[in-house]
Design an enzyme around this catalytic site. Structure first.
Site, PDB file in Angstrom:
ATOM      1  N   ARG A   7      -4.732  -3.692  12.810  1.00 18.97           N
ATOM      2  CA  ARG A   7      -6.197  -3.768  12.682  1.00 18.97           C
ATOM      3  C   ARG A   7      -6.608  -5.213  12.903  1.00 18.97           C
ATOM      4  O   ARG A   7      -6.530  -6.045  12.001  1.00 18.97           O
ATOM      5  CB  ARG A   7      -6.664  -3.269  11.315  1.00 18.97           C
ATOM      6  CG  ARG A   7      -6.452  -1.778  11.132  1.00 18.97           C
ATOM      7  CD  ARG A   7      -7.070  -1.258   9.846  1.00 18.97           C
ATOM      8  NE  ARG A   7      -6.875   0.170   9.720  1.00 18.97           N
ATOM      9  CZ  ARG A   7      -5.834   0.753   9.129  1.00 18.97           C
ATOM     10  NH1 ARG A   7      -4.888  -0.008   8.597  1.00 18.97           N
ATOM     11  NH2 ARG A   7      -5.732   2.058   9.053  1.00 18.97           N
ATOM     12  N   TYR A  60       0.489  -6.390  12.836  1.00 23.48           N
ATOM     13  CA  TYR A  60      -0.590  -5.650  12.172  1.00 23.48           C
ATOM     14  C   TYR A  60      -1.570  -5.079  13.188  1.00 23.48           C
ATOM     15  O   TYR A  60      -1.947  -5.748  14.160  1.00 23.48           O
ATOM     16  CB  TYR A  60      -1.326  -6.561  11.190  1.00 23.48           C
ATOM     17  CG  TYR A  60      -2.239  -5.805  10.271  1.00 23.48           C
ATOM     18  CD1 TYR A  60      -1.750  -4.762   9.492  1.00 23.48           C
ATOM     19  CD2 TYR A  60      -3.594  -6.115  10.191  1.00 23.48           C
ATOM     20  CE1 TYR A  60      -2.583  -4.052   8.645  1.00 23.48           C
ATOM     21  CE2 TYR A  60      -4.425  -5.418   9.342  1.00 23.48           C
ATOM     22  CZ  TYR A  60      -3.928  -4.379   8.579  1.00 23.48           C
ATOM     23  OH  TYR A  60      -4.756  -3.669   7.754  1.00 23.48           O
ATOM     24  N   ASP A 112      -6.066  -7.969   5.805  1.00 28.22           N
ATOM     25  CA  ASP A 112      -7.446  -7.843   6.280  1.00 28.22           C
ATOM     26  C   ASP A 112      -8.359  -7.604   5.084  1.00 28.22           C
ATOM     27  O   ASP A 112      -7.927  -7.667   3.928  1.00 28.22           O
ATOM     28  CB  ASP A 112      -7.572  -6.722   7.312  1.00 28.22           C
ATOM     29  CG  ASP A 112      -7.222  -5.348   6.748  1.00 28.22           C
ATOM     30  OD1 ASP A 112      -6.853  -5.250   5.552  1.00 28.22           O
ATOM     31  OD2 ASP A 112      -7.329  -4.351   7.493  1.00 28.22           O
ATOM     32  N   HIS A 140      -6.619 -11.549  13.421  1.00 32.59           N
ATOM     33  CA  HIS A 140      -5.186 -11.764  13.353  1.00 32.59           C
ATOM     34  C   HIS A 140      -4.663 -11.862  14.774  1.00 32.59           C
ATOM     35  O   HIS A 140      -5.399 -11.764  15.742  1.00 32.59           O
ATOM     36  CB  HIS A 140      -4.508 -10.617  12.600  1.00 32.59           C
ATOM     37  CG  HIS A 140      -5.132 -10.330  11.277  1.00 32.59           C
ATOM     38  ND1 HIS A 140      -4.971 -11.153  10.188  1.00 32.59           N
ATOM     39  CD2 HIS A 140      -5.958  -9.330  10.866  1.00 32.59           C
ATOM     40  CE1 HIS A 140      -5.660 -10.668   9.166  1.00 32.59           C
ATOM     41  NE2 HIS A 140      -6.270  -9.564   9.551  1.00 32.59           N
ATOM     42  N   GLU A 169      -9.795  -4.885   3.882  1.00 23.20           N
ATOM     43  CA  GLU A 169      -9.424  -3.764   3.024  1.00 23.20           C
ATOM     44  C   GLU A 169      -8.190  -4.105   2.193  1.00 23.20           C
ATOM     45  O   GLU A 169      -8.112  -3.741   1.019  1.00 23.20           O
ATOM     46  CB  GLU A 169      -9.155  -2.517   3.881  1.00 23.20           C
ATOM     47  CG  GLU A 169     -10.389  -1.927   4.516  1.00 23.20           C
ATOM     48  CD  GLU A 169     -11.401  -1.431   3.492  1.00 23.20           C
ATOM     49  OE1 GLU A 169     -11.005  -0.696   2.566  1.00 23.20           O
ATOM     50  OE2 GLU A 169     -12.586  -1.789   3.614  1.00 23.20           O
ATOM     51  N   GLU A 185       0.794  -1.236   0.000  1.00 23.12           N
ATOM     52  CA  GLU A 185       0.000   0.000   0.000  1.00 23.12           C
ATOM     53  C   GLU A 185       0.822   1.281   0.000  1.00 23.12           C
ATOM     54  O   GLU A 185       0.489   2.241  -0.686  1.00 23.12           O
ATOM     55  CB  GLU A 185      -0.928   0.059   1.235  1.00 23.12           C
ATOM     56  CG  GLU A 185      -2.047  -0.936   1.230  1.00 23.12           C
ATOM     57  CD  GLU A 185      -1.668  -2.221   1.940  1.00 23.12           C
ATOM     58  OE1 GLU A 185      -2.568  -2.944   2.338  1.00 23.12           O
ATOM     59  OE2 GLU A 185      -0.460  -2.491   2.096  1.00 23.12           O
ATOM     60  N   ASP A 211      -2.176  -5.369   2.965  1.00 22.94           N
ATOM     61  CA  ASP A 211      -2.441  -5.717   4.365  1.00 22.94           C
ATOM     62  C   ASP A 211      -3.316  -6.962   4.496  1.00 22.94           C
ATOM     63  O   ASP A 211      -4.180  -7.234   3.648  1.00 22.94           O
ATOM     64  CB  ASP A 211      -3.131  -4.542   5.080  1.00 22.94           C
ATOM     65  CG  ASP A 211      -2.159  -3.404   5.340  1.00 22.94           C
ATOM     66  OD1 ASP A 211      -0.948  -3.606   5.223  1.00 22.94           O
ATOM     67  OD2 ASP A 211      -2.629  -2.290   5.663  1.00 22.94           O
TER      68      ASP A 211
END
Length: 865
Positions: free
Chosen positions: A301, A299, A82, A346, A84, A7, A80
């Protein structure tokens, strides 16, 4: 070289360092596509087909990736881990599959997806060994959420614009979050404090050691919280204690343990950063993102609180080495994963290497430094031994058993994890007592040093902080880790909520939007409905539900609800809101009178109205015959805006013109009339030193009369003006008050209305002299008459318009029948006093206090929240 896409540039730099020159690592700079912000981007008639668009900024990033694929068609998507991140990878694969220069390569060499929970060399290289395809259920969960948010925003927001002027927009989850804040504020406003009293005694042991005890039994009966309801009750209780000898009835010490808190997940990290550092959710996640991209933490989130086995063992080894065997529990502490959907969960948020203590890092950014320290301490503490405490309870009683008091305290027998970290609290606990008690023996006497009553009042529920709001959303099942920060930020950016001293307070627009949605779209701001829909979306991401079925069921009911509002009239909507907010807007005065009766005309009915500017205010139904208005909110809640409604506050009439007071973009101002067509009416800014509640018709007319002509300068005949400008009051030497000429500041706004020629000429001369100009030199005293009682010399000066007495900034003209040389100290003091009295009369009630930042609760009293 295979092309790896992540990202951000920071993440790309870190990963490139681990992968080496055999890979090309590029950044997508977040999402590369989104739904165009226009109607029709989600086609509800054709299977919820979604029209995506690459924004201008993303086109160059996509092109850079496409150009890199010319040398090597292998594409590795490492965004990432997740929902998103999965969506970004899907968007990239889809967009590259549509481009002429890359479509064939993407078809022949399907992109690979790799994920890692931490950006370390081992984690990245291991992930490269296990590529997979893009996770379709996670992408479908993203598509469903994005479509839902779009459908709500683009269908509900226009309804708000038409039916509730001034409302900006509505969101699927944001509106529910706003409802929480508004309802809490209404609880606070409706709260009726209840008085109660307590009695405490300062006691002393036979060894001269003091301690405090609280009255718990009176008349042989245990006291409840409200038993001492009045001061009389408390005084009688004090007498009862004072009239009896006391002795130690019992001493009980109980050992207890306190276990450490679980390691951080997204919501608990946001809550703790808010409690300990006052950091908002967005600020916290921004700092955490940078720590993650630098490879320092896992991570950020996540709903998970479980820790990787290798991390648990590394943490235990660190504790043993740094703190010793005593601080290490016999077996590792295991924390159960609270995630509702394991596929989106996670590992907990922890340091990637626990051996890298905060002191070893040289982080320049203070937010990152504080957050890493917090995460590291929580991680280490979660694997440490429990703290051992000893809680002591001492009961003190009279011989007849009529009176009994209790003293409580605790001591730490073994600090355990507390030596590293203690979790913060949202609100202080009344029951927690950390006092250390002296040695107290059962049966010994307790000497009374003092017995005192104390008055208390029950407190309303506290306003939400970002921490407690996130906690409440989590409890209700509203939102997910990746959304908390944006939800809380969005409602503030829209002007629906303001944050003051860390507390979230609803603005007028927020109240109105909530009232409207709660009445006409109650289902869609319902806590249970929103949580159930979140659960369905979790099922989609787990592959247990079809995303289009979820959208279809939602759209059928939601579109029908939208249709039902088509025929609503604005007046009908406003009256409904009046009813809903009546306890807030028109509280019962308690004397039997109608709270909605206009206090001005005594006949009209008060109701909420909206102005063209979009604001809301309370007005009389007899408008325009009755122009009574007050701000939106309960009576007396004018606050720092002086009670100015959006359309202005009528002060009265002068020469046939209405004089009104307004709130402007650059501050409050007064206005004469409405102005001719195409022309602005005469206006004048209200000085900052004037309290708005003190601005009446007389003061407004005085302001509108400016600039004031003082007279012609004695040397050149050019006008001297007195006026109030951008930087305060001043005098100007020029034909007009426009550009050009010379000017000098006045010390006080009132001088604009009273300054005379001598004072004006003197100020202009002093200003010119200070700049090295040719202006008239400052006047020299004819003679000094003595010292003023308050300090400073008094002198007789020669002025162009005659002699005058000068003391500091006061210039008092000498009467024509008095010669300058005859002025003595007594006469000078008398002339100065008369001048000051005249200025004081003009200045009455114009000293403005700094604008209070506290919000006002009902009745004008500050609400502590």
């Amino acid at each position: 070289m295979p092309v790896v896409v992540v990202e951000s540039p920071a993440k790309a730099k870190t990963i490139n360092k681990y992968l080496g020159p055999d890979y090309t690592v590029l950044a997508s700079y977040g999402h590369v596509r989104d739904l165009p912000p226009k109607d029709g981007s989600v086609d509800t008639e054709h299977g919820f087909d979604m029209k995506w668009e690459v924004d201008a900024a993303s086109k160059k990033h996509v092109k850079a990736i496409a150009d890199a694929l010319k040398d090597d068609p292998e594409l590795i998507l490492a965004t990432d881990p997740d929902r998103e991140g999965e969506a970004i990878s899907w968007h990239l694969a889809e967009e590259l599959g549509r481009r002429r220069d890359t479509a064939k390569k993407v078809k022949e060499h399907p992109p690979k997806r790799v994920v890692f929970n931490q950006i370390t060399k081992n984690a990245v290289t291991e992930a490269m060994k296990s590529p997979r395809e893009v996770d379709a259920p996670l992408v479908e969960a993203y598509l469903a959420r994005r479509a839902l948010d779009y459908l709500v925003g683009f269908n509900l927001s226009p309804v708000l614009w038409r039916k509730l002027p001034g409302a900006k927009s509505a969101g699927r989850v944001q509106s529910v979050c706003l409802r929480l804040i508004v309802e809490r504020e209404m609880e606070i406003e409706a709260f009726k404090p209840r008085e109660y009293w307590s009695v405490t005694a300062q006691l002393e042991t036979p060894r001269g050691k003091g301690f405090e005890a609280r009255l718990t039994v009176l008349g042989g009966r245990k006291l409840d919280k409200f038993d001492l309801a009045t001061e009389v009750d408390a005084d009688l209780a004090v007498q009862a204690v004072n009239s009896r000898d006391l002795a130690i009835k019992s001493v009980e010490a109980k050992p207890t343990t306190r276990n450490p808190a679980a390691p951080f997940m997204t919501s608990t990290l946001q809550q703790e950063a808010s409690r300990k550092f006052g950091m908002g959710a967005r600020q916290t996640m921004s700092a955490a993102q940078r720590l993650y991209e630098a490879g320092l933490i896992t991570y950020m989130r996540t709903d998970g609180i479980d820790m990787a086995p290798e991390a648990v063992m590394a943490t235990r080894d660190y504790i043993k080495a740094e703190y010793g065997e005593d601080y290490l529990p016999n077996s590792p502490r295991m924390y159960k994963n609270k995630a509702k959907n394991a596929q989106e969960a996670h590992e907990c948020i922890r340091p990637t290497d626990v051996a890298v203590a905060p002191a070893k890092l040289r982080l320049s950014d203070p937010d990152q430094r504080k957050l890493y320290d917090l995460i590291w301490k929580r991680t280490v503490a979660c694997q440490m031994a429990a703290a051992k405490l000893e809680r002591t309870t001492v009961d003190i009683a009279s011989a007849d058993g009529e009176v009994e008091l209790r003293a409580t305290g605790q001591r730490i027998a073994f600090d355990g994890f507390i030596t590293v970290y203690t979790e913060g609290r949202d609100e202080p606990s009344e029951d927690e007592d950390g006092k250390i008690l002296p040695q107290i023996m059962q049966g010994e006497a307790a000497k009374k040093l003092s017995v005192d009553p104390a008055q208390h009042f029950t407190q309303p529920p506290p306003r939400y902080t970002e921490a407690t709001l996130v906690k409440r959303m989590e409890e209700l099942g509203i939102g997910r880790p990746s959304t908390y920060a944006s939800i809380v930020t969005t409602i503030q950016d829209r002007g629906y909520v303001v944050k003051e001293k860390g507390r979230l307070i609803p603005e007028d627009k927020g109240r109105l939007v909530t009232a409207f949605l709660s009445n006409y779209f109650s289902r869609y701001v319902g806590y249970d409905f929103t949580a159930e829909l979140e659960g369905e979306l979790d099922d989609v991401s787990a592959g247990e539900r079809d995303w289009k079925d979820v959208l279809g069921r939602f759209w059928v009911d939601f579109s029908a609800a939208i249709e039902e509002t088509a025929d609503l009239r604005i007046g009908e909507v406003l009256e409904k809101i009046n009813e809903v907010l009546e306890p807030h807007l028109f509280p019962d005065p308690g004397d039997g009178t109608d709270p909605r009766l206009c206090p001005n005309c005594g006949a009209g009915r008060l109701s909420m109205r909206t102005a063209r500017s979009g604001g809301a205010f309370i007005g009389c139904s007899n408008y325009p015959e009755c122009r009574y208005t007050r701000p939106f909110g309960p009576p007396g809640a004018e606050g720092e805006d002086g009670g100015i409604p959006p359309e202005g506050k009528l002060l009265g009439e002068d020469q046939g013109d209405p004089i009104t007071l307004h709130k402007g973009r650059f501050g409050p101002f007064v206005q004469r009339g409405e102005g001719a067509e195409g022309e602005k009416p005469p206006r004048a800014s209200v000085p900052e030193t004037w309290p708005l509640e003190g601005v009446d018709l007389e003061k407004a007319v005085r302001l509108l009369s400016l600039p004031r002509l003082v007279g012609q300068h004695p040397e050149d005949g050019v006008n001297i003006w007195a006026a109030i400008g951008r930087y305060g009051p001043y005098v100007k030497h020029n034909d007009t008050v426009g550009r050009g000429g010379s000017s000098a500041s006045l010390d006080d706004v009132e001088e604009v209305f009273t300054v005379g020629m001598n004072r004006a000429v003197e100020l202009l001369a002093q200003k010119a002299a200070s700049r090295g100009g040719r202006g008239r030199a400052a006047a020299k005293p004819l003679h000094e008459v003595g010292e003023h009682p308050e300090g400073g010399p008094i002198a007789v000066m020669e002025g162009r318009y005659g002699p005058y007495v000068k003391w500091e900034k006061v210039n008092a003209t000498i009467p024509k029948d008095v010669k300058p040389e005859d002025v003595n100290l007594d006469l000078a003091l008398e002339l100065i006093a008369e001048k000051q009295a005249k200025k004081s009369k003009n200045k009455k009630k114009t000293t403005r206090k700094p604008a209070a930042k506290k919000r006002k609760a009902a009745g004008g009293k500050s609400a502590a929240g």
